[in-house]
Design a protein around this motif. Structure first.
Motif, PDB file in Angstrom:
ATOM      1  N   GLU A 195       0.878  -1.586  -0.039  1.00  0.00           N
ATOM      2  CA  GLU A 195      -0.136   0.274  -0.024  1.00  0.00           C
ATOM      3  C   GLU A 195       0.761   1.044  -0.102  1.00  0.00           C
ATOM      4  O   GLU A 195       1.794   1.293   0.365  1.00  0.00           O
ATOM      5  N   ASN A 196       0.507   2.534  -0.503  1.00  0.00           N
ATOM      6  CA  ASN A 196       0.774   3.753  -0.034  1.00  0.00           C
ATOM      7  C   ASN A 196       0.054   4.213   1.408  1.00  0.00           C
ATOM      8  O   ASN A 196      -1.067   4.135   1.683  1.00  0.00           O
ATOM      9  N   GLN A 219       4.713   2.449  -0.387  1.00  0.00           N
ATOM     10  CA  GLN A 219       5.181   4.538  -0.209  1.00  0.00           C
ATOM     11  C   GLN A 219       4.930   4.728   1.006  1.00  0.00           C
ATOM     12  O   GLN A 219       3.705   4.481   1.771  1.00  0.00           O
ATOM     13  N   VAL A 220       6.245   4.671   2.393  1.00  0.00           N
ATOM     14  CA  VAL A 220       5.683   5.584   3.021  1.00  0.00           C
ATOM     15  C   VAL A 220       5.687   7.719   3.076  1.00  0.00           C
ATOM     16  O   VAL A 220       6.132   7.729   2.867  1.00  0.00           O
ATOM     17  N   TYR A 221       4.454   8.277   3.711  1.00  0.00           N
ATOM     18  CA  TYR A 221       4.284   9.329   3.293  1.00  0.00           C
ATOM     19  C   TYR A 221       4.371   9.932   4.913  1.00  0.00           C
ATOM     20  O   TYR A 221       3.216   9.247   5.951  1.00  0.00           O
ATOM     21  N   GLU A 244      -3.601  19.054   6.759  1.00  0.00           N
ATOM     22  CA  GLU A 244      -4.550  20.072   6.315  1.00  0.00           C
ATOM     23  C   GLU A 244      -5.960  19.450   6.200  1.00  0.00           C
ATOM     24  O   GLU A 244      -7.166  19.645   6.881  1.00  0.00           O
ATOM     25  N   ARG A 245      -6.808  18.478   5.945  1.00  0.00           N
ATOM     26  CA  ARG A 245      -8.147  17.689   5.602  1.00  0.00           C
ATOM     27  C   ARG A 245      -8.317  16.594   4.444  1.00  0.00           C
ATOM     28  O   ARG A 245      -6.694  16.553   3.539  1.00  0.00           O
ATOM     29  N   CYS A 246      -8.981  15.982   4.808  1.00  0.00           N
ATOM     30  CA  CYS A 246      -9.664  14.643   3.823  1.00  0.00           C
ATOM     31  C   CYS A 246     -10.027  15.116   2.331  1.00  0.00           C
ATOM     32  O   CYS A 246     -10.911  16.483   2.825  1.00  0.00           O
ATOM     33  N   LEU A 247      -9.380  15.446   1.119  1.00  0.00           N
ATOM     34  CA  LEU A 247      -9.940  15.156   0.121  1.00  0.00           C
ATOM     35  C   LEU A 247     -11.332  14.698  -0.879  1.00  0.00           C
ATOM     36  O   LEU A 247     -12.326  14.949  -1.236  1.00  0.00           O
ATOM     37  N   SER A 248     -10.438  13.207  -0.757  1.00  0.00           N
ATOM     38  CA  SER A 248     -11.291  12.084  -1.371  1.00  0.00           C
ATOM     39  C   SER A 248     -11.401  10.911  -0.649  1.00  0.00           C
ATOM     40  O   SER A 248     -10.602  11.034   0.261  1.00  0.00           O
ATOM     41  N   PRO A 249     -11.711   9.946  -0.866  1.00  0.00           N
ATOM     42  CA  PRO A 249     -11.556   8.664  -1.046  1.00  0.00           C
ATOM     43  C   PRO A 249     -10.382   8.336  -0.236  1.00  0.00           C
ATOM     44  O   PRO A 249      -9.733   7.158   0.129  1.00  0.00           O
ATOM     45  N   ASN A 250      -9.347   8.948  -1.359  1.00  0.00           N
ATOM     46  CA  ASN A 250      -8.329   9.006  -1.189  1.00  0.00           C
ATOM     47  C   ASN A 250      -7.237   9.632  -0.671  1.00  0.00           C
ATOM     48  O   ASN A 250      -5.788   9.181  -1.103  1.00  0.00           O
ATOM     49  N   ASP A 263      -3.299   4.560   0.738  1.00  0.00           N
ATOM     50  CA  ASP A 263      -4.249   3.782   0.941  1.00  0.00           C
ATOM     51  C   ASP A 263      -5.086   4.001   2.484  1.00  0.00           C
ATOM     52  O   ASP A 263      -5.875   3.314   2.641  1.00  0.00           O
ATOM     53  N   SER A 264      -4.110   3.726   3.436  1.00  0.00           N
ATOM     54  CA  SER A 264      -4.107   3.786   4.641  1.00  0.00           C
ATOM     55  C   SER A 264      -3.506   5.037   5.620  1.00  0.00           C
ATOM     56  O   SER A 264      -2.289   5.956   5.042  1.00  0.00           O
ATOM     57  N   LEU A 265      -4.345   5.435   6.696  1.00  0.00           N
ATOM     58  CA  LEU A 265      -3.791   6.465   7.778  1.00  0.00           C
ATOM     59  C   LEU A 265      -3.377   5.756   8.661  1.00  0.00           C
ATOM     60  O   LEU A 265      -4.693   4.930   8.814  1.00  0.00           O
TER      61      LEU A 265
END
Ligand code: FAD
Length: 429
Positions: A195-196, A219-221, A244-250, A263-265
């Motif tokens: 996943e990312n 990938q890890v952010y 800042e905020r979530c914009l979309s499903p991913n 893919d995951s937080l």
């Protein structure tokens, strides 16, 4: 004297050890542990959320966690780790160490397992704030649900501070369709295979999980608003600004206006202090991550026969607990002078002003130690009239922190050994 100790993690065991052996039989500990074993957060479990008894899962360990401190500074001052050459250990070795400690000091006989403290209340003696005050302690047998009550002369709160997750407010998070997992509930890197991932928070847990999970994911952010970490990182770990905020499903918008898709937080956003069993009459409150009113970060100023052990962070936990507990025991046994309430309030206010106004620390970091732990430890040793830690411990700890700062990927492979009270040897593998 009868002393109630709440919790059989590292702090509670250390409390039992010193009450049993440093009071010439003038005090007896009863350790109340809600689970069926010792070790607290070091007891790995695959479970998350609630356990089979409907209790919130206590441990925050993940499968492959290795300590972020070497065993040479992680141990209790009177009890080195045995039977291992490595310095940074798998969590199961720490649990074995605590079991070893418990057996060595014959502590099991003083522990009531499956016994949850549900209420603690001072017995009103006109608010004298005496160290010889009495406490009503109510506890529930987790197998029968029966509630009992006993009277104690003193209480040591050792319930751990890494179990009640702190969740940040992320606007729009309801749109996100991936997994959202707090580090408290993170168990297996494999669950995120290929996943990312975005990890929010880059303190101990965030950086540790980033390095660990990078072996399995695409990938890890690593998302945070601190100055960029100067450390080497795995090739697939990128530091980005906070969310800042979530914009979309991913997708997330970051504080610098950039966007990431993932893919995951994972929320490595820390923990809240929580003392659900302390009645209001105990006088303890938590405001902005500060537990009040406490003298030297642990002694209940209004009721100095109660100590809250190990609230501070960025410390060497075991020796920190050991010093706080030994000071508490000396106060209780009247082997050292207890400062008056006014003196304790004055001391705490002075410390607050120094940290917040002089050093510019944030209110929520009032219990953060880091470089301040050395003066703190020395201060407690002096007040309690006990041996300070040998200089080698501070030197080794500082070395580990500077290694970790530049090389989060490799620092856990280093091997240390203590040569004498002043010097250590390091092998970079
Ligand atoms: P805990 O270990 O949390 O124990 C508290 C105990 O109290 C538990 O057994 C719980 O069941 C019990 N309890 C709670 N409420 C009640 C109640 N109402 N009634 C009865 N019992 C109750 N430290 C290091 O030195 N090195 C490391 O590398 C390191 N890594 C860590 C990694 C993670 C992921 C975490 C979460 C912590 C880490 N720590 C590390 C810090 C660790 O928390 C301390 O070392 C130490 O083990 C904490 O001990 P404790 O006794 O304060 O709390």
């Amino acid at each position: 004297m009868q002393v109630a100790v709440i919790g059989a993690g590292a702090a509670g065991l250390c409390a039992a050890r010193h009450i049993m052996y440093s009071t010439a039989n003038r005090a007896t500990p009863t350790v109340f542990e809600k689970s069926n074993c010792i070790g607290g957060t070091w007891v790995f479990t695959p479970q998350t959320g609630k356990d089979e008894r409907g209790e919130p899962v206590h441990s925050s360990m993940y499968l492959d966690l290795k300590t972020n401190l070497p065993k040479e500074v992680m141990a209790f001052p009177d009890f080195p780790f045995r039977n291992t050459d490595d310095s940074f250990l798998h969590h199961s070795k720490v649990l074995e160490y605590l079991e070893d400690y418990c057996r060595h000091y014959d502590l099991y006989k003083n522990i009531k397992f499956n016994t949850k403290i549900v209420n603690v209340e001072p017995i009103d003696k006109g608010g004298s704030g005496d160290v010889k005050e009495n406490w009503n302690v109510q506890y529930k047998n987790m197998q029968t649900n029966e509630v009992h009550q006993d009277v104690f002369d003193a209480v040591l709160v050792c319930n751990g501070h890494y179990s009640e997750p702190r969740y940040p407010k992320i606007p729009g998070l309801e749109k996100f369709e991936g997994k959202v997992v707090h580090s408290h509930d993170f168990r297996y890197s494999q669950d995120f295979k290929d996943e990312n991932i975005i990890i929010l928070g880059a303190a101990a847990s965030g950086t540790d999980i980033a390095v660990e999970i990078s072996k399995h994911v695409n990938q890890v952010y690593l998302s945070h608003n601190n100055p960029l970490l100067p450390s080497k990182l795995p090739a697939n770990v990128a530091q980005v600004r906070g969310i800042e905020r979530c914009l979309s499903p991913n997708g997330f918008l970051l504080t610098d206006g950039s966007r990431v898709q993932c893919d995951s937080l994972i929320l490595a956003t820390g923990y809240n202090y929580d003392f659900p069993f302390l009645s209001e009459k105990c006088g303890i409150s938590v405001e902005n991550n500060q537990v009040k009113p406490l003298y030297k970060h642990f002694l209940n100023i209004e009721h100095p026969s109660m100590g809250l052990i190990g609230l501070c962070f960025r410390i060497m936990p075991c020796s920190f607990f050991d010093y706080q507990i030994r000071y508490f025991v000396k106060i209780l046994m009247k082997e050292v002078d207890t400062p008056t309430k006014d003196e304790m309030y004055e001391d705490t206010e002075k410390e607050y002003n120094y940290r917040i106004n002089t050093l510019g620390m944030r209110e929520k970091d009032f219990h953060k130690m880091g470089d301040l732990q050395w003066d703190y430890n020395a201060d407690i040793a002096k007040l309690a009239n006990i041996q300070p830690l040998p200089p080698v411990i501070e030197k080794l700890y500082r070395e580990v922190w500077s290694r970790r700062k530049i090389d989060l990927v490799q620092y856990k492979n280093d091997k240390y050994s203590i040569k004498d009270s002043d010097q250590f040897i390091v092998k970079h593998i």
